[in-house]
Each structure stands twice: as C-alpha cells, then as structure tokens.
Design an enzyme around this catalytic site. Structure first.
Site, short mmCIF file in Angstrom:
data_model
loop_
_atom_site.label_atom_id
_atom_site.label_comp_id
_atom_site.label_asym_id
_atom_site.label_seq_id
_atom_site.Cartn_x
_atom_site.Cartn_y
_atom_site.Cartn_z
CB CYS A 1 -6.25 -5.92 1.70
SG CYS A 1 -4.64 -5.12 1.58
N GLY A 2 -6.97 -3.80 0.08
CA GLY A 2 -7.20 -2.58 -0.67
C GLY A 2 -5.93 -1.98 -1.24
#
Length: 452
Positions: free
Chosen positions: A409-410
C-alpha cells in the site's frame, strides 16, 4: 471570517469536523457531533458551557450521531431536517426556519445533494451572516459525494448538489464556511490541511464552482468519486431511527483463551489491532489485521463482519477505550471483548501462531499486489503491479495470483490487512512491503507507472 467562538472538533480518522459554538451566555451548540462525545464534552467542560443545542446537517452515513445521546443525558435540544423523519424527539426544521440561540440565530437552508434531506445552517449575529455549517454540501475545494442513496438517484442528487452549491455562493464572500467532511473523509474531499474556508475563497479556488455548466459539474463530481465502506449503507437508517442510547462508556470485556477458542469455533472473528511488525512476527491464524491508528474505525467498518462477534487482540500499551469508542461510533456494537493477555497468553496456552514476512523496498521480487484506492494507484505504482482495492479483496481473493506475492500500500498497514485476508483465503507465501511506490523508486532507482 467570523469573530464568534466556533471550535472545530476534528476527527482525523474519519476526516470530519464537528463544531462547538459558544453562544456567549454559558451555553453552547454542537454541530454534526458523533456518538463519541468525548471531545465535545471535554471542550464544553473546559469552557464551563452547557450543551443546549445539537444540530445535525444530514443523516450521517459515516458515523452515528451523538445528538440523541445528548438529548437523553444533557437535555440538549436536537435541531435537524423535518424531511429526515427521525423517530426520536427533535425540532424538525424546513427551509428558512430560524432558531433563536439567545442572541445568535440559526437559519435552515435546504441544500440537498449529499442526501435528500440535507440542510446547511446559517449562523446569524443580528442580521449579519457570520458563517454557514455546510455539512456534506460545500466542502473546502470540493463537494460531498452524491451516490450514497441508490444508483438510480445519483444523477438527480448530483444535479441537486449543483443547485445547492450555487445557492450557497450567493452568500456574502466573507461568510465563513464550516463543512463537516474534510480531507480523509470517504464522503469525498480532496487532500489538504484546510478544513474551514470562506464563501469568497471557495468561489475563487474550488474547482467544482468553476463548472458553470451543470452537465460539466455532474461529470466532474461523479468522476472524482472513489469507493466507500459498506457500513455507509447502514448508518443513515440507524441515525434516522435514533442510535441506541449508551448507558455507560463502551469497553472491552476480558475473555480468557479457552473462551476465545470456543467463540472462534462458533464463528467469531479475531481483529488484531497491534502494529504491523508485531502482527508480522506472530499472530493467531485467521486473525484480521487492522492496526490501531486514527483510521481504525474506517477499516474496521470496511473489513470486519458486522454480524459476527469480534474479539480484539492488542498490545498492553494500546488503549482499549479507544478501540471500543472507534467501533461504537460507526455502529459496531458486536465487540465481544478482548483476549486477556494478548498473543502472549495464546502462546503460553500452547496454541499455534503464524507469521507474515516483511520486505524492504529493495527486496521486492515476483508478483506485486497493490491494494490502495483507485486514485492512489493511478497516481503511481510499481510496473506490472496487480490492483485490487483492499475493500474489494474479500470478494476477489480468488483473482489474486499464486505465490510468492508481495502485498503493498503506502506504508504497510493496509497491506498487512490485505495479507491477513489472503491468508484467510488460503494464500501462504506472502510478504508485505514496508513502504510505498516512492520508497521503492528511491531505493531501486526504478520508475513508477501511472494510470489505471
């Protein structure tokens, strides 16, 4: 901007702002306050204010309103749209109705779009409009989403939103804009630190207000909408009927290992709220990873079943009251309790655990699954990455390729949630990236791809 004392009460996790208004006579009004009333009550107590009014701009989809609770416990008068047909005691307001707040006045403005019955509340100091509580109508740099009612109603609501925003822009330029939804809200708001504005600033800078043509506005607003948690489809009706009154603060009951095992065998779900690294090192097989942080409530409402008992696993330093409140404010009354002693007690009882590998950006190899939101993925992703949003993963785990697989994800929190869902579906050779596309590009010198 107004000199009236209006205190934003920001919920960073849901991306929302409630407001406390000092009425100048020892009383206060709160606007769009959630069932987690801790911040509002603390702010009123520090100022020596009684909560005399609670105004709701609309039937909220992303949190349970605290207005009914205040009415029952504090004698607070609830102000809300008559068109909302709420089933509890309130003052039903229609377009143009005014309420005397004791020197200040509140005028209801019909501004449908985000919901059918939506009101904005214009705060008047004498005859001077000081500010407007725009709820889910005009936001800082945007407008709230219009697709929460039903697919066949979305276009009509979007056109109503267009008219509502135009109505608000006819207010004087120096009128303050106090929206409920802000950056981080799944009810739609662009990123940015600003949560309040003025009519004049929005007329000059809000991209949607630059769309003079209604069809262009509709296309722009609908084109900006991402996905939203499934619990949004339930809370509007719960708020209309009136959230159940709390007799005491929510808490996590203590459950021993034997009780937890019996409940799991009967269909309960473990939710592991520990940090990513702790979950990766050891967790109960089948546990769902949702690390405790400000956005815990959103992801609990997106990933955890609302109709099965939920059992929490946490670290000793994590606040059980915070977990309980975050679940309660989104209508998750199915928290059965917590595993007493946490993962250490589970292992001490001789029960098995499993682990999930963490990999650094320079160690990415094989297939990559990116589970971020559509707009995040389009802004930049690893070359060749497969994209399935985290919220869609429970129904699409069968589409995910075989192992080895790196989930990203981030930063890693959402990716670990995805990995835990894939483990439940039978995937085994999984790893979670401790970073995002930018970290990978800086470490490897690679170039991210853009677009869908």
């Amino acid at each position: 901007m107004s000199t009236i004392d209006v205190v934003p009460l920001v919920d960073e996790g849901l991306g929302n702002s409630a407001y406390l208004v000092d009425l100048g006579d020892g009383r206060a009004m709160v606007v769009d306050v959630s069932l987690d009333l801790r911040a509002a009550c603390d702010a009123a107590r520090r100022r020596g204010l009684a909560l005399a009014f609670a105004a709701d701009t609309h039937l909220h989809a992303d949190f349970l309103s605290g207005a009914r609770q205040l009415s029952a416990t504090e004698g607070t008068r609830v102000l809300a749209s008559a068109a909302g047909h709420r089933e509890f005691s309130h003052s039903g307001l229609r377009d143009g109705d005014e309420v005397d707040l004791g020197g200040l006045r509140l005028r209801a403005l019909s501004t449908p779009g985000h919901t059918h019955e939506h009101l904005s509340f214009l705060l008047l100091d004498g005859d001077r409009p000081a500010g407007v509580f725009t709820g889910g109508s005009l936001l800082v740099g945007s407008a709230a989403r219009t697709d929460l009612a039903a697919p066949e109603q979305t276009e009509a609501l979007t056109r109503a939103q267009y008219a509502s925003l135009r109505r608000l822009t006819r207010l004087p330029d120096d009128v303050a804009v106090w929206p409920t939804h802000g950056a981080g809200s799944f009810c739609s708001a662009p990123p940015g630190a600003e949560r309040v504005s003025t009519i004049g600033r929005e007329k000059a800078t809000n991209p949607l207000l630059q769309k003079e043509d209604e069809d262009e506005f509709v296309a722009a607003l609908l084109g900006s909408l991402g996905s939203y948690p499934p619990y949004f489809r339930r809370l509007g009706e719960l708020n209309r009927r009136g959230p159940a009154l709390l007799e005491r603060d929510p808490s996590l009951a203590a459950l021993d290992v034997a009780t937890v095992r019996a409940m799991l065998a009967d269909g309960a779900q473990l939710v592991d709220a520990r940090p990513v690294a702790d979950f990766a090192a050891a967790h109960v097989p089948g546990a769902l990873s949702i690390p405790l942080r400000p956005v815990f409530a959103s992801w609990l409402g997106w990933l955890a079943p609302p109709d099965r008992p939920l059992i929490i696993v946490r670290d000793p330093g994590q606040d059980p009251a915070e977990i309980a409140w975050q679940a309660t404010k989104i209508g998750y009354g199915n928290l059965a309790g917590e595993l007493t002693g946490g993962i250490d007690a589970w292992r001490a009882a001789g029960h098995s655990t499993t682990s999930t590998r963490l990999v650094d950006p320079g160690e990415v190899a094989g297939a990559v699954l990116d589970i971020r939101q559509r707009a995040e993925f389009a802004a930049g992703h690893l070359p060749g990455a497969l994209h399935v949003e985290l919220g869609d993963l429970p129904g699409r785990a069968g589409e995910v390729p075989g192992e080895p697989l790196v989930v990203m994800c981030g930063h890693g929190e959402r990716a670990m949630g995805a990995a835990s869902l894939l483990e439940q579906a039978g995937h085994r050779d999984l790893a979670v990236l401790t970073g995002g596309p930018g970290d990978w590009a800086r470490t490897t010198g690679g170039r991210v791809e853009t677009g869908a």
